[in-house]
Design an enzyme around this catalytic site. Structure first.
Site, PDB file in Angstrom:
ATOM      1  N   GLN A   1      -4.337  -1.676   9.754  1.00 52.39           N
ATOM      2  CA  GLN A   1      -4.275  -2.971   9.077  1.00 52.39           C
ATOM      3  C   GLN A   1      -4.914  -4.066   9.938  1.00 52.39           C
ATOM      4  O   GLN A   1      -4.569  -4.230  11.102  1.00 52.39           O
ATOM      5  CB  GLN A   1      -2.815  -3.309   8.746  1.00 52.39           C
ATOM      6  CG  GLN A   1      -2.641  -4.582   7.950  1.00 52.39           C
ATOM      7  CD  GLN A   1      -3.271  -4.511   6.548  1.00 52.39           C
ATOM      8  OE1 GLN A   1      -3.148  -3.515   5.847  1.00 52.39           O
ATOM      9  NE2 GLN A   1      -3.968  -5.564   6.164  1.00 52.39           N
TER      10      GLN A   1
ATOM     11  N   LYS B   1       0.843  -1.209   0.000  1.00 50.34           N
ATOM     12  CA  LYS B   1       0.000   0.000   0.000  1.00 50.34           C
ATOM     13  C   LYS B   1       0.878   1.260   0.000  1.00 50.34           C
ATOM     14  O   LYS B   1       0.603   2.226  -0.706  1.00 50.34           O
ATOM     15  CB  LYS B   1      -0.939  -0.021   1.217  1.00 50.34           C
ATOM     16  CG  LYS B   1      -2.048  -1.064   1.062  1.00 50.34           C
ATOM     17  CD  LYS B   1      -2.811  -1.341   2.353  1.00 50.34           C
ATOM     18  CE  LYS B   1      -3.767  -2.535   2.143  1.00 50.34           C
ATOM     19  NZ  LYS B   1      -4.466  -2.937   3.371  1.00 50.34           N
TER      20      LYS B   1
ATOM     21  N   ASP C   1     -10.607   3.172   4.662  1.00 51.71           N
ATOM     22  CA  ASP C   1     -10.894   1.739   4.516  1.00 51.71           C
ATOM     23  C   ASP C   1     -12.409   1.486   4.570  1.00 51.71           C
ATOM     24  O   ASP C   1     -12.870   0.390   4.250  1.00 51.71           O
ATOM     25  CB  ASP C   1     -10.193   0.955   5.640  1.00 51.71           C
ATOM     26  CG  ASP C   1      -9.207  -0.063   5.109  1.00 51.71           C
ATOM     27  OD1 ASP C   1      -9.143  -0.230   3.872  1.00 51.71           O
ATOM     28  OD2 ASP C   1      -8.509  -0.697   5.923  1.00 51.71           O
TER      29      ASP C   1
END
Ligand code: NDP
Length: 292
Positions: A98, A54, A121
């Protein structure tokens, strides 16, 4: 083989170019460079690889990334404190924690601590709640589900009235994909580990989204001729002919399905590249929302 292969790599590359152009446009007009903060707790090797890729993708499109790593035994308060700091940092437009977090940490509380304006996200309960409600719009849609929809919208002028079957009901893939399909006016069936007569249910699908994590579970005779298949699954199967000793396959038996379906995504090279491209797009969008 009769199916068209949906080339996620090419679609993802095109999206990344669009994001890079959007970043450049911001800079040319004197606006700030978008910034993404990644929060990695612990040393899960897969998570380390995902976070690195990412960050690399951010660099390629001109998005600044700020990597934060906390030890496996970081406390709930420490993780929440970091998120609070990032919420207040004007250089950070998006925050990505994450997942999965090490056991012992309250994932829901940590995701809820992210400012919804920076929730790139799309997992903040408010964003997910809005996705589930008629007449409400989330600020951000989770990245893999957004990628699935982006591919489907390229295949169908409209999903209205089509039978869509989603295999899997996880918070990060299956459920948000199903909610997005409902919003697109498809008729949606969500399947999971307790679903009875799974092949029969799958045979009703004009659109099949598989997000189960079981190698090549969906066989040729499960598939309605002419269906469009988006295979989210990423599974390792042993393969002595490969240098790594394994290869990656999806949840759908690709060679069999390609004989029946109208279009299908490969694994790898299908949904995966779209996931990161959508994260970049969400981060750029976060930056412009925060300009106002
Ligand atoms: P989860 O393990 O969280 O969820 C799996 C879902 O599949 C659950 O809802 C489970 O049902 C259901 N399921 C399990 N076994 C069966 C079965 N035999 N029949 C029917 N349903 C079943 O997985 P994720 O959603 O996180 O991921 C799914 C797959 O997608 C994985 O292979 C993962 O690696 C991949 N993935 C790919 C991404 C990408 O970018 N391409 C991103 C994220 C994930 P129940 O709820 O009853 O347990």
């Amino acid at each position: 083989m009769t199916a068209t292969i949906i080339d996620g790599k090419a679609i993802g590359d095109e999206l990344r170019r669009e994001v890079a152009a959007g970043v450049q446009q911001r800079l040319d007009s004197g606006k700030s460079r978008p910034g993404l903060a990644t929060v990695l707790v612990g040393e899960n090797p897969a998570s380390q690889v995902y976070v690195k890729s990412k960050q690399k993708a951010c660099a390629e499109v001109g998005i600044e990334s700020f990597g934060h790593e906390l030890p496996r035994d970081a406390s709930q308060a420490e993780v929440e404190r970091l998120v609070t700091q990032l919420n207040a940092d004007p250089a950070v437009n998006g925050i990505l924690v994450q997942l999965p977090l090490p056991s012992g940490l309250d994932e829901e509380k940590i995701l809820s601590a992210i400012s919804i304006e920076k929730d790139v996200d799309g997992f903040h309960p408010i964003n997910i709640g809005r996705l589930a409600q008629k007449g409400r719009d989330p600020l951000f849609v989770p990245c893999t589900p957004a990628g699935v929809m982006y591919m489907l919208e390229k295949e169908f002028p409209s999903l209205e009235g089509l039978n869509a079957v989603v295999l899997g009901r996880s918070n990060i893939v299956g459920m948000p994909v199903a909610l997005l399909l409902v919003r697109a006016n498809a008729t949606v069936t969500i399947c999971h580990s307790r679903t009875k007569n799974l092949p029969d249910v799958v045979r009703s699908a004009d659109v099949l989204v598989a997000a189960v994590g079981k190698a090549e579970m969906v066989r040729k005779d499960w598939i309605k001729p002419g269906a469009v298949i988006i295979d989210v699954g990423i599974n390792r199967v042993e393969d002595a002919t490969k240098p790594r000793g394994y290869r990656l396959v999806g949840d759908v038996c690709f060679d069999e399905a390609a004989e029946v379906a109208r279009a299908i995504t490969p694994v790898p090279g299908g949904v995966g590249p779209l996931t990161i491209a959508m994260l970049l797009r969400n981060t750029l969008r976060a930056a412009s929302l925060q300009d106002a």
